[in-house]
Design a protein around this motif. Structure first.
Motif, PDB file in Angstrom:
ATOM      1  N   ALA A   1      -1.142   2.720   4.932  1.00 16.84           N
ATOM      2  CA  ALA A   1      -2.199   3.827   4.961  1.00 16.84           C
ATOM      3  C   ALA A   1      -1.673   4.994   4.953  1.00 16.84           C
ATOM      4  O   ALA A   1      -2.366   5.986   4.432  1.00 16.84           O
ATOM      5  N   ALA A   2      -0.539   5.269   5.772  1.00 21.66           N
ATOM      6  CA  ALA A   2      -0.115   6.748   5.606  1.00 21.66           C
ATOM      7  C   ALA A   2       0.586   7.228   4.504  1.00 21.66           C
ATOM      8  O   ALA A   2       0.604   8.410   4.088  1.00 21.66           O
ATOM      9  N   ASP A   3       1.063   6.203   3.392  1.00 19.05           N
ATOM     10  CA  ASP A   3       1.550   6.679   2.250  1.00 19.05           C
ATOM     11  C   ASP A   3       0.863   5.748   1.128  1.00 19.05           C
ATOM     12  O   ASP A   3       1.597   4.701   0.643  1.00 19.05           O
ATOM     13  N   PRO A   4      -0.231   5.926   0.775  1.00 21.46           N
ATOM     14  CA  PRO A   4      -0.903   4.897  -0.238  1.00 21.46           C
ATOM     15  C   PRO A   4      -0.335   5.111  -1.641  1.00 21.46           C
ATOM     16  O   PRO A   4      -0.741   4.299  -2.439  1.00 21.46           O
ATOM     17  N   GLY A   5       0.469   6.180  -1.859  1.00 20.51           N
ATOM     18  CA  GLY A   5       0.893   6.222  -3.367  1.00 20.51           C
ATOM     19  C   GLY A   5       0.268   7.261  -4.120  1.00 20.51           C
ATOM     20  O   GLY A   5      -0.767   7.948  -3.684  1.00 20.51           O
ATOM     21  N   LYS A   6       0.626   7.160  -5.569  1.00 25.18           N
ATOM     22  CA  LYS A   6      -0.358   8.092  -6.275  1.00 25.18           C
ATOM     23  C   LYS A   6      -0.659   7.428  -7.551  1.00 25.18           C
ATOM     24  O   LYS A   6      -0.124   6.454  -7.982  1.00 25.18           O
ATOM     25  N   VAL A   7      -1.534   7.947  -8.223  1.00 23.32           N
ATOM     26  CA  VAL A   7      -2.138   7.603  -9.357  1.00 23.32           C
ATOM     27  C   VAL A   7      -1.637   8.506 -10.378  1.00 23.32           C
ATOM     28  O   VAL A   7      -1.651   9.433 -10.504  1.00 23.32           O
ATOM     29  N   PRO A   8      -0.604   7.616 -11.352  1.00 23.55           N
ATOM     30  CA  PRO A   8       0.291   8.538 -12.025  1.00 23.55           C
ATOM     31  C   PRO A   8      -0.539   8.878 -13.144  1.00 23.55           C
ATOM     32  O   PRO A   8      -1.676   8.514 -13.707  1.00 23.55           O
ATOM     33  N   GLU A   9       0.158   9.981 -13.979  1.00 23.17           N
ATOM     34  CA  GLU A   9      -0.438  10.587 -15.221  1.00 23.17           C
ATOM     35  C   GLU A   9       0.148   9.915 -16.409  1.00 23.17           C
ATOM     36  O   GLU A   9       1.776  10.032 -16.137  1.00 23.17           O
TER      37      GLU A   9
END
Length: 300
Positions: free
Chosen positions: A43-51
């Protein structure tokens, strides 16, 4: 406190030591604590939605608008589905109709051998276990023989709806789906293809938009995931390519709420790369969302 003994209050600032009547309960409690700690870290590092630079969002929007101008809700044709998915970097292997043996031969020549011959009638589609698929047909003679076998087993071509498709590298067959759930909104689902998985309900789900971290956990969340990672000495498959596919489908549905359902089946994940052999997309005006309550995954 042990049975038969009153509990002794702890002094201010002190902590009681948990006690359990059986070792199994203690182990279960420890496992839950570990699971909670893992969830806190994620939860502290949920990741990212890549482009992705090759995504054509405006082109996809124009296609969707044009299709919906002709109807309030529709399932796209094969060519329309392939065109829309290609705008998001999802490429589906072409499947050419083969209403007669000569048409099947012409399709195979256009695609290049070896090819697969498949019956796409509703009761046979995605059912290789029923014998409606012939693989690794290396030449015209094998293709014509397979065509005859299928029609003798299952009926005339008009009922079978046979298609010819170029063979893809062997791998693990999987299924990727995205749907709009009334309670949760857009949901991305993943599982392995096959009767055993369907009977067990072995499918994992994540809310859209999916991050790169969530895509990785989604692939690993199904009970049959070891088949992707070299179970019993088999070759591990290209899970990074699979995770990218999940992210691209998530972006499509998130960018365009008119895409109310996507099914990619089967997606054959090989040791290097993957092949989308079948796809279906349904469009409709975006459903009303009030977002008055929490977004929660329903019980499947």
């Amino acid at each position: 406190a042990p049975a038969g003994h009153p509990a002794v209050p702890a002094p201010d600032g002190a902590h009681l030591i948990p006690a359990y009547p059986a070792a199994e309960r203690a182990v279960r409690a420890l496992a839950e604590a570990v699971s909670y700690a893992r969830w806190r870290r994620e939860a502290a590092d949920p990741g990212k939605v890549p482009e992705y630079e090759d995504i054509d969002e405006k082109g996809a929007a124009a296609l969707i608008e044009g299709h919906l101008a002709r109807g309030q809700g529709l399932t796209l044709s094969t060519d329309q589905t392939c065109d829309l998915l290609a705008r998001y970097g999802v490429h589906v292997h072409r499947a050419l109709p083969a209403p007669a043996p000569d048409a099947a031969v012409a399709a195979a020549r256009a695609l290049g051998y070896p090819v697969a011959l498949k019956a796409t009638a509703p009761h046979l589609r995605h059912r290789a276990d029923l014998g409606g698929v012939r693989l690794d047909l290396a030449d015209e003679e094998q293709l014509r023989r397979a065509y005859t076998e299928l029609t003798e087993l299952f009926g005339p071509p008009g009922e079978l709806r046979p298609v010819v498709q170029r063979m893809a590298p062997r791998g693990v067959d999987t299924v990727v789906r995205a749907v709009i759930d009334p309670a949760a909104g857009a949901v991305l689902s993943f599982g392995l293809a096959g009767a055993a998985t369907q009977l067990l309900g072995d499918t994992a789900h994540r809310l859209i938009p999916v991050t790169d971290r969530e895509a990785a956990t989604l692939v690993r969340a199904v009970r049959t995931a070891p088949l992707l990672f070299g179970w019993r000495g088999s070759a591990p498959v290209d899970t990074p390519a699979l995770e990218e596919l999940l992210l691209r489908v998530s972006r499509l549905v998130d960018d365009h709420p008119e895409v109310v359902a996507v099914t990619l089946e089967p997606v054959v994940v090989a040791p290097h790369g993957l092949s989308v052999l079948g796809a279906a997309v349904r469009l409709a005006p975006p459903p009303a969302r009030d977002d008055l309550g929490p977004r929660t995954l329903p019980a499947y």
